[in-house]
Enzyme design. Structure first.
Site, PDB file in Angstrom:
ATOM      1  N   HIS A  20       0.768  -1.136   0.084  1.00 21.64           N
ATOM      2  CA  HIS A  20      -0.004  -0.042  -0.189  1.00 21.64           C
ATOM      3  C   HIS A  20       0.894   1.321   0.055  1.00 21.64           C
ATOM      4  O   HIS A  20       0.584   2.004  -0.727  1.00 21.64           O
ATOM      5  CB  HIS A  20      -0.788   0.102   1.132  1.00 21.64           C
ATOM      6  CG  HIS A  20      -1.896  -1.102   1.551  1.00 21.64           C
ATOM      7  ND1 HIS A  20      -2.050  -1.843   2.498  1.00 21.64           N
ATOM      8  CD2 HIS A  20      -2.854  -1.356   0.382  1.00 21.64           C
ATOM      9  CE1 HIS A  20      -3.118  -2.662   2.222  1.00 21.64           C
ATOM     10  NE2 HIS A  20      -3.597  -2.410   1.038  1.00 21.64           N
ATOM     11  N   LYS A  44     -18.157  -6.069   8.464  1.00 18.92           N
ATOM     12  CA  LYS A  44     -16.882  -6.814   8.364  1.00 18.92           C
ATOM     13  C   LYS A  44     -15.985  -6.103   9.421  1.00 18.92           C
ATOM     14  O   LYS A  44     -15.454  -5.024   9.111  1.00 18.92           O
ATOM     15  CB  LYS A  44     -16.121  -6.657   6.907  1.00 18.92           C
ATOM     16  CG  LYS A  44     -15.246  -7.825   6.383  1.00 18.92           C
ATOM     17  CD  LYS A  44     -15.039  -7.602   5.192  1.00 18.92           C
ATOM     18  CE  LYS A  44     -13.231  -7.950   4.825  1.00 18.92           C
ATOM     19  NZ  LYS A  44     -12.765  -7.630   3.576  1.00 18.92           N
ATOM     20  N   ARG A  93      -1.498  -5.699  -8.793  1.00 19.55           N
ATOM     21  CA  ARG A  93      -0.361  -6.683  -8.457  1.00 19.55           C
ATOM     22  C   ARG A  93      -0.265  -7.691  -9.491  1.00 19.55           C
ATOM     23  O   ARG A  93       0.718  -8.153 -10.136  1.00 19.55           O
ATOM     24  CB  ARG A  93      -0.616  -7.335  -7.151  1.00 19.55           C
ATOM     25  CG  ARG A  93      -0.377  -6.261  -6.020  1.00 19.55           C
ATOM     26  CD  ARG A  93      -0.812  -6.997  -4.474  1.00 19.55           C
ATOM     27  NE  ARG A  93      -2.190  -7.231  -4.800  1.00 19.55           N
ATOM     28  CZ  ARG A  93      -3.200  -7.400  -3.564  1.00 19.55           C
ATOM     29  NH1 ARG A  93      -2.671  -7.948  -2.506  1.00 19.55           N
ATOM     30  NH2 ARG A  93      -4.503  -7.618  -3.882  1.00 19.55           N
ATOM     31  N   SER A 130      -2.673  -7.778   2.889  1.00 22.36           N
ATOM     32  CA  SER A 130      -2.963  -7.650   4.404  1.00 22.36           C
ATOM     33  C   SER A 130      -3.464  -9.087   4.860  1.00 22.36           C
ATOM     34  O   SER A 130      -2.997  -9.600   5.831  1.00 22.36           O
ATOM     35  CB  SER A 130      -4.151  -6.747   4.558  1.00 22.36           C
ATOM     36  OG  SER A 130      -3.645  -5.348   4.056  1.00 22.36           O
TER      37      SER A 130
END
Ligand code: PNS
Length: 161
Positions: A20, A44, A93, A130
């Site tokens: 990030h 969440k 990515r 993450s």
């Protein structure tokens, strides 16, 4: 004179990773102002509470004077309109990131004037997420270099066996 360019790097940031930060730092060189905006998702919970996520991002970006940190609820484009942001910056990515991100970029443009700019994540962070970092720390592995030191310390306190 042209309007200053104000963009958002949105995400869950649970927690922020060096992947990030690569995108945030590069966005801060390309645009006048970068807001890192953490989605508040009531359904969440995540590992870290929103105030702690914000604090960890603020610490990791304190050397970047044109970067600020905020949180938002609801649609990202509504947040952008409310605070005068004209662009969204996302890192890519892999091809699967592109498949996931492209419909969101089109939908956001369909709903608003806000455009999305994709930056290719630097290759050394192309495997960092993450969720994978949390998984390896939980399993007892070392995540040094994948997240900022303060994040690593909090992950080890919270998850390490
Ligand atoms: O880090 P993440 O979880 O991949 O980030 C996803 C995020 C927060 C950027 C995305 O879920 C989002 O923009 N959510 C806000 C709600 C919204 O605007 N949904 C419509 C997308 S077209």
């Amino acid at each position: 004179m042209a309007e200053p360019t104000r963009v958002v790097c949105p995400g869950s940031f649970d927690p922020v990773t060096n992947g990030h930060l690569d995108i945030i730092e590069r966005a801060s060189r390309l645009f006048d102002e970068v807001v890192v905006a953490v989605l508040v998702n009531e359904s969440k919970k995540g590992l870290f509470a929103i105030p702690e996520r914000l604090e960890l991002i603020a610490q990791a970006t304190s050397h970047l004077p044109n970067v600020s940190v905020d949180s938002f609820q609801g649609l990202l484009v509504d947040y952008c309109t409310d605070v005068g942001i004209t662009g969204i910056v996302k890192g890519l990515r892999t091809a699967s990131d592109f498949d996931y991100e492209l419909p969101m970029a089109h939908m956001n443009t369909h709903m608003s004037q806000v455009d999305t700019v994709f930056l290719a994540t630097s290759h050394q962070f192309s495997f960092v997420s993450s969720s994978l970092v949390k998984e390896i720390v939980k399993g007892g592995a070392d995540a040094t270099g994948l997240v900022p030191d303060a994040v690593l310390a909090r992950l080890q306190e919270t998850l390490a066996p």
